[in-house]
Write an enzyme that holds these catalytic residues in place. Structure first.
Site, mmCIF file in Angstrom:
data_model
loop_
_atom_site.group_PDB
_atom_site.id
_atom_site.type_symbol
_atom_site.label_atom_id
_atom_site.label_comp_id
_atom_site.label_asym_id
_atom_site.label_seq_id
_atom_site.Cartn_x
_atom_site.Cartn_y
_atom_site.Cartn_z
ATOM 1 N N ASP A 1 -15.985 4.876 -30.860
ATOM 2 C CA ASP A 1 -17.177 4.660 -30.035
ATOM 3 C C ASP A 1 -17.416 5.818 -29.073
ATOM 4 O OD1 ASP A 1 -18.016 2.320 -31.105
ATOM 5 O OD2 ASP A 1 -17.470 1.040 -29.423
ATOM 6 N N ASP B 1 -9.535 -10.311 -26.444
ATOM 7 C CA ASP B 1 -8.275 -10.696 -27.073
ATOM 8 C C ASP B 1 -7.859 -12.109 -26.663
ATOM 9 O OD1 ASP B 1 -7.954 -9.913 -24.455
ATOM 10 O OD2 ASP B 1 -6.352 -8.477 -24.837
#
EC number: 2.4.1.32
Length: 574
Positions: free
Chosen positions: A173, A326
Site C-alpha cells: 500500500d 485482528d
C-alpha cells in the site's frame, strides 16, 4: 498542538486548579496580603483582613462537596483495582500451573509431521510427495516499509514448503513511488529464483491493513489456498514455521488459528525497548497462555499466525470498522465456534518501536481500537449461540472490560490524579490496601511471569503510569467514537540491520532536533503537577506520605516529556 496534547493540557489545568485551591485553603499559599493591598491600598499582614472569608468558604466547599465527590472516585478506583489484581493473578497462576504440569497443545490437539521434511526434499520426491502438503498463502502487508521490506520478504521466501504449494503475496500500500519500485523489484528477484510470489497493489488505502488483507483474499489464486499465514513487514519467521503450525490446522477441523509468540531483534537498544519487552513478554507468557490453556479466549496478534481460510470467510472476513482488525476477526471467529491454538515455544522475530512517539501512536491505535470493538461487540457476544456463557463472560469482562477499560482508567485516575490531589485534601480517605498492597501484588504477579525482566519491572510500572494517560484517552475516544477513534498511523521501523551485531548500539543517526520540537506538553504538564504535589506532601506533612512515589512519577513524566527515552543518539537518551 495535536488533539491529544490539548486533552492532556486540559487535564493538567483542571488538576492544577484543584491543587491550587487546596493549597490556598490549607495555608500553603496565601494571597490574602496581595488582595488586601490591591483592594484597600493598605498594608496588612498575610492571613488577616477581609480576604479570609473566601478561604473559609473553600474549606467548607471542599469538605462538603469536593472531598465527597473525590471519595466516590476513590471507591470506584478501589473496585477497579481489585478487578485488575484478580485478573492479573488469575492469568499468572494459570500460566504458571500450565508450565508446571507440562501443558502443551499437542496433548489436546492432534499434530503429526508432514512428510519427511522440507521443500527441497519434496522436490526430489516429485509431485506425489508435494501433493500431501496443502496450499498455503503467506500475506505480507506493508506501507512505505523501506527499512524492513527485504527482511520480511527474504524470511518468508526461506520457509520450508513445496514451492508449488506455496503462494507469497506482498500487499504493498506504499504511497512512495521509489519504495514501491524497490519492493516490486525485490519480488521479481525472488520470482526469478522459482518462487510463486505475487506483488499486489490497489488504488487507495481504504480500510488500511484490513482493507489490504481483504483485497488480497479476493484474488483468484488466493481462493485455492486452504490456509493463510500473515506476517507484518518487520517480522522474520524461521524456516520451519509452516511445518510446525499447519499440521494443527490439517488434523483439527475445528481449529481456525495457530498463533506464535513474538521475540524482538532490538529489545536491548534502549530503555524504551527493554520496557516494551517486559510488557509484551507478560502478555504472551500470562495472558495468551492463560487464555489458551483454559480454552477460554485469546486474540490474534495481527501477525505471526496462520488462519484457516474457511474460518475467515465464516466469520465474515476482514472488516475495517476498527483499528484492531485482528482482534475483531478473532472475536467473530470465536463466536462462530472456532478454536485457537497458541504456541508459546514457536517464536518469530520482530521489531519494537524505537521512539517514544512511535510507541505512543501504536498504543493509541491498539487501545482505542480495543475499546471501540468492545462497544461494537457487546450485543453480538451476548446473543452468540455457539459459545458457552462462561466464555461470553470471559470475553466481555476479562478480555474487554478489565484489560481495555479498567486497566488504563485506574492507572491514570487513581495514581496520577486522586493520590496526588489527596495530599492537599485531608478529608479524603485512601485505604492502605488499595494504594499500597494492590500495587505490590501487581508487581509480584508480573515479576513471577517475567523473571528474566525482573530488573525492569519497577521501571515498567513507572512507564505504565505515563502510558496510562494515552491509553485512557484512547479508550475514551474508542468508547465514545470521537473523531480520532479510527485513525491509523503505521509504526515507524528502522530494520534490525540499523544496529550493531550485538543489538545494542544504534547505527542510524537522526538529524538533531531543537528541544522545543521534542517536548510532549501533556507529559511535561503532568510532571509539574506531580512534582508540585510531591513537594507539598514533603513540606506540609499530612496523614499520608506519598512524596517518594510522586517524585518518581513526576520524573518519569518529565523524561518522557522531553523524549529522553528511546533511540535518539544525538541527544541524552536512555
Amino acid at each position: 498542538m495535536e488533539a491529544g496534547e490539548a486533552a492532556g493540557a486540559v487535564l493538567f489545568l483542571l488538576a492544577a486548579a484543584v491543587s491550587l485551591l487546596a493549597a490556598v485553603s490549607t495555608g500553603a499559599l496565601d494571597f490574602t496580603y496581595l488582595v488586601t493591598v490591591v483592594g484597600e491600598g493598605s498594608s496588612t499582614s498575610p492571613g488577616s483582613g477581609g480576604g479570609a472569608w473566601w478561604r473559609e468558604a473553600w474549606v467548607g466547599a471542599r469538605s462538603r462537596a469536593v472531598a465527597p465527590a473525590l471519595q466516590v472516585g476513590v471507591w470506584a478506583c478501589m473496585v477497579m483495582s481489585v478487578m485488575l489484581v484478580v485478573e492479573a493473578t488469575y492469568n499468572s497462576a494459570v500460566s504458571v500451573a500450565a508450565r508446571l504440569v507440562g501443558w502443551r497443545p499437542e496433548r489436546w490437539f492432534k499434530w503429526e509431521p508432514l512428510g519427511g521434511g522440507a521443500g527441497a526434499g519434496d522436490e526430489e520426491k516429485g509431485e506425489a510427495a508435494a501433493a500431501a502438503y496443502p496450499m498455503v498463502m503467506v500475506q505480507i502487508p506493508m506501507y512505505n516499509e523501506l527499512e524492513v521490506y527485504k527482511l520480511s520478504i527474504g524470511a518468508v521466501c526461506g520457509l520450508k514448503w513445496p514451492k508449488e504449494r506455496l503462494i507469497i503475496q506482498v500487499l504493498d500500500d506504499s504511497t512512495d513511488a521509489f519504495i514501491k519500485n524497490l519492493v516490486e523489484l525485490e519480488c521479481e528477484d525472488w520470482a526469478s529464483k522459482g518462487l510463486n510470489i505475487k506483488y499486489a497493489t490497489r488504488s487507495g488505502r481504504k480500510g488500511f491493513k484490513a482493507g489490504a488483507l481483504k483485497k488480497g483474499m479476493e484474488w483468484d489464486y488466493a481462493k485455492q489456498c486452504e490456509y493463510v499465514a500473515i506476517f507484518d513487514a518487520d517480522f522474520q519467521p524461521e524456516p520451519d514455521f509452516l511445518l510446525r503450525t499447519v499440521p494443527f490446522l490439517m488434523h483439527n477441523q475445528n481449529v481456525a488459528l495457530v498463533q506464535a509468540r513474538w521475540v524482538f531483534v532490538n529489545d536491548r537498544v534502549s530503555l524504551l525497548t527493554r520496557i516494551q519487552k517486559t510488557f509484551l513478554d507478560y502478555h504472551f507468557k500470562a495472558e495468551q497462555e492463560a487464555g489458551s490453556a483454559t480454552f477460554a479466549f485469546f486474540s490474534f496478534n495481527g501477525t505471526a499466525g496462520v488462519w484457516r481460510t474457511e474460518a475467515i470467510n465464516d466469520a465474515g472476513g476482514w472488516k475495517d470498522r476498527t483499528t484492531v482488525e485482528d482482534m475483531d476477526l478473532a472475536v467473530r471467529a470465536t463466536l462462530k465456534g472456532w478454536k485457537f491454538i497458541y504456541l508459546g515455544d514457536l517464536r518469530v522475530k520482530s521489531e519494537l518501536p524505537s521512539t517514544y512517539k512511535a510507541y505512543c501512536r501504536q498504543q493509541f491505535r491498539w487501545s482505542c481500537g480495543g475499546a471501540n470493538l468492545f462497544r461494537k461487540m457487546i450485543w453480538d457476544v451476548l446473543v452468540a449461540k455457539k459459545v458457552s456463557s462462561l466464555k461470553k463472560i470471559y470475553i466481555l469482562y476479562s478480555f474487554f472490560l478489565v484489560r481495555r477499560v479498567v486497566a488504563p482508567a485506574v492507572a491514570f485516575i487513581l495514581y496520577n490524579v486522586i493520590i496526588p490531589v489527596s495530599v492537599m485534601i485531608p478529608e479524603l480517605f485512601l485505604p492502605i490496601w488499595g494504594v499500597a498492597y494492590i500495587p505490590t501484588a501487581l508487581l509480584i504477579v508480573t515479576a513471577i511471569r517475567n523473571p528474566e525482566n525482573l530488573h525492569t519491572v519497577p521501571l515498567w510500572i513507572l512507564f505504565e503510569s505515563v502510558m496510562s494517560m494515552h491509553r485512557l484517552r484512547a479508550a475514551v475516544a474508542g468508547l465514545l467514537q470521537l473523531q480520532e477513534f479510527n485513525q491509523w498511523i503505521v509504526t515507524k521501523k528502522v530494520g534490525n540491520n540499523a544496529f550493531d551485531e550485538n543489538n545494542e548500539t544504534p547505527l542510524l543517526q537522526k538529524s538533531r532536533k531543537r528541544l522545543i520540537n521534542r517536548v510532549n506538553l501533556p507529559e511535561i504538564g503532568l510532571s509539574v503537577f506531580l512534582i508540585f504535589c510531591a513537594s507539598y506532601n514533603l513540606v506540609f506533612h499530612g496523614k499520608n506520605s506519598f512524596y517518594i512515589n510522586l517524585y518518581l512519577q513526576g520524573l518519569a513524566f518529565f523524561l518522557l516529556g522531553l523524549n529522553c527515552v528511546g533511540t535518539l543518539p544525538d541527544h541524552c537518551c536512555f
